[in-house]
Design a protein around this motif. Structure first.
Motif, PDB file in Angstrom:
ATOM      1  N   GLY A 184      -7.784  -6.945   7.570  1.00  0.00           N
ATOM      2  CA  GLY A 184      -7.361  -6.079   8.655  1.00  0.00           C
ATOM      3  C   GLY A 184      -6.013  -5.434   8.384  1.00  0.00           C
ATOM      4  N   THR A 185      -5.104  -6.205   7.812  1.00  0.00           N
ATOM      5  CA  THR A 185      -3.762  -5.697   7.529  1.00  0.00           C
ATOM      6  C   THR A 185      -3.786  -4.586   6.491  1.00  0.00           C
ATOM      7  OG1 THR A 185      -2.742  -7.850   8.048  1.00  0.00           O
ATOM      8  CG2 THR A 185      -1.465  -6.330   6.681  1.00  0.00           C
ATOM      9  N   LEU A 186      -4.459  -4.811   5.366  1.00  0.00           N
ATOM     10  CA  LEU A 186      -4.434  -3.820   4.291  1.00  0.00           C
ATOM     11  C   LEU A 186      -5.231  -2.565   4.630  1.00  0.00           C
ATOM     12  CD1 LEU A 186      -3.553  -6.483   2.524  1.00  0.00           C
ATOM     13  CD2 LEU A 186      -4.006  -4.887   0.679  1.00  0.00           C
ATOM     14  N   VAL A 245       0.832  -1.204   0.000  1.00  0.00           N
ATOM     15  CA  VAL A 245       0.000   0.000   0.000  1.00  0.00           C
ATOM     16  C   VAL A 245       0.866   1.253   0.000  1.00  0.00           C
ATOM     17  CG1 VAL A 245      -1.584   1.387   1.408  1.00  0.00           C
ATOM     18  CG2 VAL A 245      -2.070  -1.029   1.014  1.00  0.00           C
ATOM     19  N   ASP A 246       1.957   1.259   0.773  1.00  0.00           N
ATOM     20  CA  ASP A 246       2.862   2.407   0.768  1.00  0.00           C
ATOM     21  C   ASP A 246       3.512   2.588  -0.601  1.00  0.00           C
ATOM     22  OD1 ASP A 246       2.381   3.244   3.329  1.00  0.00           O
ATOM     23  OD2 ASP A 246       4.044   2.131   4.221  1.00  0.00           O
ATOM     24  N   THR A 247       3.807   1.469  -1.268  1.00  0.00           N
ATOM     25  CA  THR A 247       4.365   1.535  -2.620  1.00  0.00           C
ATOM     26  C   THR A 247       3.362   2.158  -3.582  1.00  0.00           C
ATOM     27  OG1 THR A 247       5.705  -0.443  -2.211  1.00  0.00           O
ATOM     28  CG2 THR A 247       5.370   0.195  -4.505  1.00  0.00           C
ATOM     29  N   ILE A 248       2.097   1.765  -3.452  1.00  0.00           N
ATOM     30  CA  ILE A 248       1.038   2.332  -4.295  1.00  0.00           C
ATOM     31  C   ILE A 248       0.922   3.834  -4.047  1.00  0.00           C
ATOM     32  CG2 ILE A 248      -1.448   2.336  -4.778  1.00  0.00           C
ATOM     33  CD1 ILE A 248      -1.458  -0.630  -3.915  1.00  0.00           C
ATOM     34  N   LYS A 249       0.947   4.225  -2.773  1.00  0.00           N
ATOM     35  CA  LYS A 249       0.812   5.643  -2.427  1.00  0.00           C
ATOM     36  C   LYS A 249       1.935   6.481  -3.034  1.00  0.00           C
ATOM     37  CE  LYS A 249      -1.612   5.062   2.003  1.00  0.00           C
ATOM     38  NZ  LYS A 249      -1.498   5.192   3.478  1.00  0.00           N
ATOM     39  N   SER A 250       3.178   5.963  -2.974  1.00  0.00           N
ATOM     40  CA  SER A 250       4.322   6.744  -3.436  1.00  0.00           C
ATOM     41  C   SER A 250       4.497   6.713  -4.953  1.00  0.00           C
ATOM     42  CB  SER A 250       5.609   6.245  -2.768  1.00  0.00           C
ATOM     43  OG  SER A 250       5.888   4.904  -3.139  1.00  0.00           O
ATOM     44  N   VAL A 310      -9.708  -4.026  -0.649  1.00  0.00           N
ATOM     45  CA  VAL A 310      -9.423  -5.358  -0.113  1.00  0.00           C
ATOM     46  C   VAL A 310     -10.298  -5.634   1.103  1.00  0.00           C
ATOM     47  CG1 VAL A 310      -7.668  -6.786   1.019  1.00  0.00           C
ATOM     48  CG2 VAL A 310      -7.064  -5.435  -0.993  1.00  0.00           C
ATOM     49  N   PHE A 311     -10.490  -4.625   1.943  1.00  0.00           N
ATOM     50  CA  PHE A 311     -11.331  -4.789   3.131  1.00  0.00           C
ATOM     51  C   PHE A 311     -12.757  -5.166   2.727  1.00  0.00           C
ATOM     52  CE2 PHE A 311     -13.940  -3.107   6.680  1.00  0.00           C
ATOM     53  CZ  PHE A 311     -13.366  -3.808   7.720  1.00  0.00           C
ATOM     54  N   PHE A 312     -13.289  -4.508   1.686  1.00  0.00           N
ATOM     55  CA  PHE A 312     -14.630  -4.838   1.199  1.00  0.00           C
ATOM     56  C   PHE A 312     -14.696  -6.288   0.713  1.00  0.00           C
ATOM     57  CE2 PHE A 312     -17.400  -5.328  -2.532  1.00  0.00           C
ATOM     58  CZ  PHE A 312     -18.634  -5.078  -1.949  1.00  0.00           C
TER      59      PHE A 312
END
Length: 357
Positions: A252-254, A28-33, A47-49
């Motif tokens: 929960g993690t993502l 997720v941090d990679t996606i953000k950056s 992913v949570f959905f």
């Protein structure tokens, strides 16, 4: 199932290579950056959905399997399974304990479903004909649910996190592919096909329409004996319970990572949202006990609404040389990746058409 299994392998492999290449930086941090902060947040919520949808089938499946084995109430067994997973997640070394449990349950599941398929004695000539691709006219939500479950993009995303949890390095890629990625994807597709084979074999032998798993095990008994239904139920429980644990921890993690609250299963915030997924699945199971199979099918089918978005993210990241280095997508990865994206976009469109008709 074969085609979706192959596509799942390639997307899972992309996520594994992303995990190996980012060296401790979460997906997720990679996606953000690299793509955008908002996209990273949406990926986590996506992913949570999906895990919320999957949690319904996992909870109901675990409850039905235990009822088949021991009798009693499906709801009581749903609650017992949910509490058992919650206790497992609460352990200090939850990830390691979960990893060992999943390996054991997958082995049990394999034995259970393979044994059931052999004992039910289907026509293997007819089984072989099933490998010719076709789409039954009446498949509807069931087809979408089956492929959505087997071609699970959220599972691929979480595999990148497991790489970091296990401390694996890029030079271990080939070994990881041979002993983990390939066997894992083959097992998932094979288990799905074995369940279909058992159900079809029973129907062929008796001519009786089977609308749920309770009927299936009852019909299995006169066809191939009491032991066959027990073996099948054990495999069915292993499949549902293992998915319940892995699915909840992934969601929960993502989600926590998307919100900037950490991405370790040992984190209390990750555990909190993992429990939220477990509670949601159990709650839906409790309030809809009258028609559980229909609920499972619809819930699993709904996952393909988000899958195209997540698939595009995996494809983009794994195709960027500045992120992947030597593990960047080759031409054949890109070709099969595009085919996979077309497949999941088609499923999403088919689901929207079905929902609106």
């Amino acid at each position: 199932m074969v085609l979706s299994g192959i596509l799942m392998f390639f997307f899972n492999d992309m996520a594994v290579r992303i995990g190996l290449s980012t060296k401790g930086i979460s997906l997720v941090d990679t996606i953000k950056s690299k793509i955008g902060h908002t996209v990273g947040i949406l990926a986590g919520f996506g992913v949570f959905f999906i895990t919320l949808c999957f949690s319904v089938g996992n909870a109901i499946g675990s409850g039905i399997a235990l009822q088949l084995l021991f009798g009693g109430s499906v709801i009581a067994w749903v609650l017992a399974s949910t509490v058992a997973v919650a206790i497992l997640i609460a352990l200090r070394n939850a990830y390691r304990a979960l990893e060992k449990l999943l390996i054991a349950l997958i082995a049990i599941m394999s034995i259970g479903f393979l044994g059931s398929a052999v004992i039910s004695d289907p026509s293997w000539v007819d089984v072989s004909r099933g490998f010719i691709p076709s789409i039954p006219d009446s498949a509807g939500f069931l087809l979408i649910a089956l492929i959505g479950t087997n071609f699970s993009i959220n599972s691929a995303l979480y595999s990148g996190y497991s790489i970091h949890e296990r401390g694996l390095k890029p030079e271990q890629y080939k070994r990881l592919t041979l002993i983990d990625t390939i066997p894992g994807n083959i097992a998932t597709a094979a288990m799905t096909m074995l369940v279909i084979i058992v159900a079809a074999g029973v129907f062929s032998a008796t001519g009786e329409s089977v609308k749920n798993f309770t009927q299936l095990t009852k019909v299995l008994e006169p066809v191939s004996g009491k032991m066959s239904s027990i073996i099948f139920s054990i495999g069915f429980f292993a499949a549902a319970f293992s998915s319940m644990a892995a699915n909840a921890s992934a969601g929960g993690t993502l989600l926590c990572d998307a919100l900037g609250w950490g991405n370790k299963l040992s984190s209390m915030k990750v555990k909190f949202f993992t429990y939220a997924i477990l509670i949601f699945g159990a709650s839906v199971a409790i309030f809809n006990s009258g028609s559980p199979i229909r609920i499972i099918i619809i819930a699993q089918a709904l996952t393909v609404l988000v899958a195209p978005f997540l698939g595009v993210i995996i494809f983009i990241l794994s195709s960027r040389k500045d992120i992947m280095g030597e593990l960047v997508n080759k031409t054949y990865h890109k070709i099969i990746g595009i085919i996979g994206l077309i497949a999941i976009f088609s499923l999403s469109f088919r689901l929207i058409v079905n929902l609106s008709s």
